[in-house]
Design a protein around this motif. Structure first.
Motif, PDB file in Angstrom:
ATOM      1  N   THR A 257      -6.502 -33.561 -20.501  1.00 56.26           N
ATOM      2  CA  THR A 257      -7.399 -32.431 -20.766  1.00 56.26           C
ATOM      3  C   THR A 257      -7.849 -32.435 -22.225  1.00 56.26           C
ATOM      4  O   THR A 257      -9.034 -32.239 -22.523  1.00 56.26           O
ATOM      5  CB  THR A 257      -6.709 -31.105 -20.408  1.00 56.26           C
ATOM      6  OG1 THR A 257      -6.332 -31.145 -19.024  1.00 56.26           O
ATOM      7  CG2 THR A 257      -7.625 -29.921 -20.651  1.00 56.26           C
TER       8      THR A 257
ATOM      9  N   TRP B  21     -10.284 -22.436 -25.892  1.00 59.12           N
ATOM     10  CA  TRP B  21     -10.620 -22.656 -24.487  1.00 59.12           C
ATOM     11  C   TRP B  21      -9.359 -22.640 -23.613  1.00 59.12           C
ATOM     12  O   TRP B  21      -9.346 -22.017 -22.558  1.00 59.12           O
ATOM     13  CB  TRP B  21     -11.372 -23.982 -24.322  1.00 59.12           C
ATOM     14  CG  TRP B  21     -11.845 -24.199 -22.917  1.00 59.12           C
ATOM     15  CD1 TRP B  21     -12.945 -23.647 -22.331  1.00 59.12           C
ATOM     16  CD2 TRP B  21     -11.210 -24.987 -21.913  1.00 59.12           C
ATOM     17  NE1 TRP B  21     -13.032 -24.048 -21.016  1.00 59.12           N
ATOM     18  CE2 TRP B  21     -11.981 -24.879 -20.743  1.00 59.12           C
ATOM     19  CE3 TRP B  21     -10.066 -25.784 -21.892  1.00 59.12           C
ATOM     20  CZ2 TRP B  21     -11.643 -25.529 -19.558  1.00 59.12           C
ATOM     21  CZ3 TRP B  21      -9.730 -26.434 -20.713  1.00 59.12           C
ATOM     22  CH2 TRP B  21     -10.510 -26.305 -19.555  1.00 59.12           C
TER      23      TRP B  21
ATOM     24  N   ASP C   6      -9.437 -17.232 -17.721  1.00 59.05           N
ATOM     25  CA  ASP C   6     -10.545 -17.640 -16.859  1.00 59.05           C
ATOM     26  C   ASP C   6     -10.289 -17.036 -15.487  1.00 59.05           C
ATOM     27  O   ASP C   6      -9.397 -17.494 -14.769  1.00 59.05           O
ATOM     28  CB  ASP C   6     -10.609 -19.164 -16.779  1.00 59.05           C
ATOM     29  CG  ASP C   6     -11.747 -19.679 -15.908  1.00 59.05           C
ATOM     30  OD1 ASP C   6     -12.294 -18.901 -15.100  1.00 59.05           O
ATOM     31  OD2 ASP C   6     -12.075 -20.871 -16.024  1.00 59.05           O
TER      32      ASP C   6
ATOM     33  N   SER D 198     -11.636 -17.304 -12.744  1.00 57.62           N
ATOM     34  CA  SER D 198     -11.775 -18.201 -11.594  1.00 57.62           C
ATOM     35  C   SER D 198     -10.560 -19.099 -11.401  1.00 57.62           C
ATOM     36  O   SER D 198     -10.422 -19.748 -10.365  1.00 57.62           O
ATOM     37  CB  SER D 198     -13.044 -19.037 -11.726  1.00 57.62           C
ATOM     38  OG  SER D 198     -12.933 -19.946 -12.794  1.00 57.62           O
ATOM     39  N   LEU D 199      -9.647 -19.162 -12.383  1.00 55.06           N
ATOM     40  CA  LEU D 199      -8.466 -20.034 -12.220  1.00 55.06           C
ATOM     41  C   LEU D 199      -7.360 -19.429 -11.352  1.00 55.06           C
ATOM     42  O   LEU D 199      -6.850 -20.179 -10.518  1.00 55.06           O
ATOM     43  CB  LEU D 199      -7.909 -20.420 -13.593  1.00 55.06           C
ATOM     44  CG  LEU D 199      -8.480 -21.683 -14.185  1.00 55.06           C
ATOM     45  CD1 LEU D 199      -7.991 -21.915 -15.585  1.00 55.06           C
ATOM     46  CD2 LEU D 199      -8.245 -22.883 -13.339  1.00 55.06           C
TER      47      LEU D 199
ATOM     48  N   PRO E  46      -6.401 -21.743 -18.821  1.00 56.04           N
ATOM     49  CA  PRO E  46      -6.226 -23.159 -18.513  1.00 56.04           C
ATOM     50  C   PRO E  46      -4.827 -23.674 -18.896  1.00 56.04           C
ATOM     51  O   PRO E  46      -4.235 -24.467 -18.164  1.00 56.04           O
ATOM     52  CB  PRO E  46      -7.326 -23.837 -19.336  1.00 56.04           C
ATOM     53  CG  PRO E  46      -8.408 -22.805 -19.387  1.00 56.04           C
ATOM     54  CD  PRO E  46      -7.665 -21.498 -19.542  1.00 56.04           C
TER      55      PRO E  46
ATOM     56  N   GLU F 229      -7.778 -28.582 -11.414  1.00 51.22           N
ATOM     57  CA  GLU F 229      -8.787 -27.543 -11.632  1.00 51.22           C
ATOM     58  C   GLU F 229      -9.162 -27.427 -13.109  1.00 51.22           C
ATOM     59  O   GLU F 229     -10.324 -27.233 -13.456  1.00 51.22           O
ATOM     60  CB  GLU F 229      -8.291 -26.187 -11.121  1.00 51.22           C
ATOM     61  CG  GLU F 229      -8.478 -25.996  -9.639  1.00 51.22           C
ATOM     62  CD  GLU F 229      -9.941 -26.163  -9.215  1.00 51.22           C
ATOM     63  OE1 GLU F 229     -10.823 -25.519  -9.817  1.00 51.22           O
ATOM     64  OE2 GLU F 229     -10.198 -26.940  -8.295  1.00 51.22           O
TER      65      GLU F 229
ATOM     66  N   ARG G 210     -11.338 -30.350 -14.060  1.00 52.80           N
ATOM     67  CA  ARG G 210     -12.673 -30.177 -13.476  1.00 52.80           C
ATOM     68  C   ARG G 210     -13.517 -29.259 -14.367  1.00 52.80           C
ATOM     69  O   ARG G 210     -14.685 -29.522 -14.626  1.00 52.80           O
ATOM     70  CB  ARG G 210     -12.540 -29.604 -12.061  1.00 52.80           C
ATOM     71  CG  ARG G 210     -13.820 -29.667 -11.263  1.00 52.80           C
ATOM     72  CD  ARG G 210     -13.604 -29.266  -9.818  1.00 52.80           C
ATOM     73  NE  ARG G 210     -12.787 -30.264  -9.140  1.00 52.80           N
ATOM     74  CZ  ARG G 210     -11.779 -29.991  -8.314  1.00 52.80           C
ATOM     75  NH1 ARG G 210     -11.457 -28.751  -8.043  1.00 52.80           N
ATOM     76  NH2 ARG G 210     -11.101 -30.944  -7.737  1.00 52.80           N
ATOM     77  N   ARG G 211     -12.912 -28.175 -14.844  1.00 46.45           N
ATOM     78  CA  ARG G 211     -13.640 -27.251 -15.712  1.00 46.45           C
ATOM     79  C   ARG G 211     -13.954 -27.891 -17.069  1.00 46.45           C
ATOM     80  O   ARG G 211     -15.027 -27.683 -17.620  1.00 46.45           O
ATOM     81  CB  ARG G 211     -12.835 -25.969 -15.901  1.00 46.45           C
ATOM     82  CG  ARG G 211     -12.932 -25.037 -14.689  1.00 46.45           C
ATOM     83  CD  ARG G 211     -11.861 -23.954 -14.718  1.00 46.45           C
ATOM     84  NE  ARG G 211     -12.004 -22.998 -13.662  1.00 46.45           N
ATOM     85  CZ  ARG G 211     -11.734 -23.210 -12.378  1.00 46.45           C
ATOM     86  NH1 ARG G 211     -11.308 -24.391 -11.995  1.00 46.45           N
ATOM     87  NH2 ARG G 211     -11.877 -22.261 -11.479  1.00 46.45           N
TER      88      ARG G 211
ATOM     89  N   ALA H 206     -16.879 -30.148 -16.667  1.00 42.29           N
ATOM     90  CA  ALA H 206     -18.115 -29.383 -16.490  1.00 42.29           C
ATOM     91  C   ALA H 206     -18.679 -28.916 -17.826  1.00 42.29           C
ATOM     92  O   ALA H 206     -19.892 -28.701 -17.953  1.00 42.29           O
ATOM     93  CB  ALA H 206     -17.870 -28.189 -15.574  1.00 42.29           C
ATOM     94  N   LEU H 207     -17.817 -28.767 -18.830  1.00 45.79           N
ATOM     95  CA  LEU H 207     -18.281 -28.340 -20.146  1.00 45.79           C
ATOM     96  C   LEU H 207     -19.197 -29.367 -20.789  1.00 45.79           C
ATOM     97  O   LEU H 207     -20.052 -29.019 -21.605  1.00 45.79           O
ATOM     98  CB  LEU H 207     -17.095 -28.087 -21.084  1.00 45.79           C
ATOM     99  CG  LEU H 207     -16.169 -26.935 -20.702  1.00 45.79           C
ATOM    100  CD1 LEU H 207     -14.946 -26.951 -21.598  1.00 45.79           C
ATOM    101  CD2 LEU H 207     -16.882 -25.611 -20.784  1.00 45.79           C
TER     102      LEU H 207
END
Length: 123
Positions: free
Chosen positions: A73, A90, A95, A97-98, A102, A113, A116-117, A120-121
């Motif tokens: 990560t 970050w 978040d 949605s988690l 993170p 997950e 993936r985020r 996407a950044l």
């Protein structure tokens, strides 16, 4: 290794010094410094004596190792141009949605997950 501002410092619930981490991992402090140098951990200067600290959430005390998925990560975030402070912000900002942060998701073995985020950044 950077100085940390109060906003980021307040996001991270607990910190460990490099000697604390060395003890938990059963290694020498020089090995912990090497993990920081290699980018496997983020260390910042904080506190009165400006000692190096690492977020406690980055260490899996039960397994005596760096939390699974953290190194990958951090690499993704660095490749996206994040500074150490931006990565900490970050990782420790909730978040929905988690759910959770993170960093919390990584410690709960939900690294897919998180990665993936992080990917996407870059988009």
């Amino acid at each position: 290794m950077t100085e940390i501002d109060a906003k980021i410092d307040a996001l991270v619930p607990a910190w460990l010094t490099l000697p604390d981490i060395a003890e938990q991992l059963g290694v020498e402090v020089t090995r912990v410094r090497q993990l920081v140098k290699e980018g496997q951990l983020i260390a910042v200067r904080r506190g009165e004596n400006r000692a190096l600290h690492v977020p406690a959430a980055f260490i899996d005390g039960n397994e005596q190792k760096v939390v699974k998925g953290l190194t990958g990560t951090l690499t993704l975030l660095r490749d996206d141009g994040f500074s150490d402070e931006e990565m900490l912000e970050w990782l420790f900002t909730p978040d929905p949605s988690l759910p959770g942060t993170p960093a919390q998701a990584l410690s709960e073995n939900r690294g897919t997950e998180v990665k993936r985020r992080a990917q996407a950044l870059a988009v």
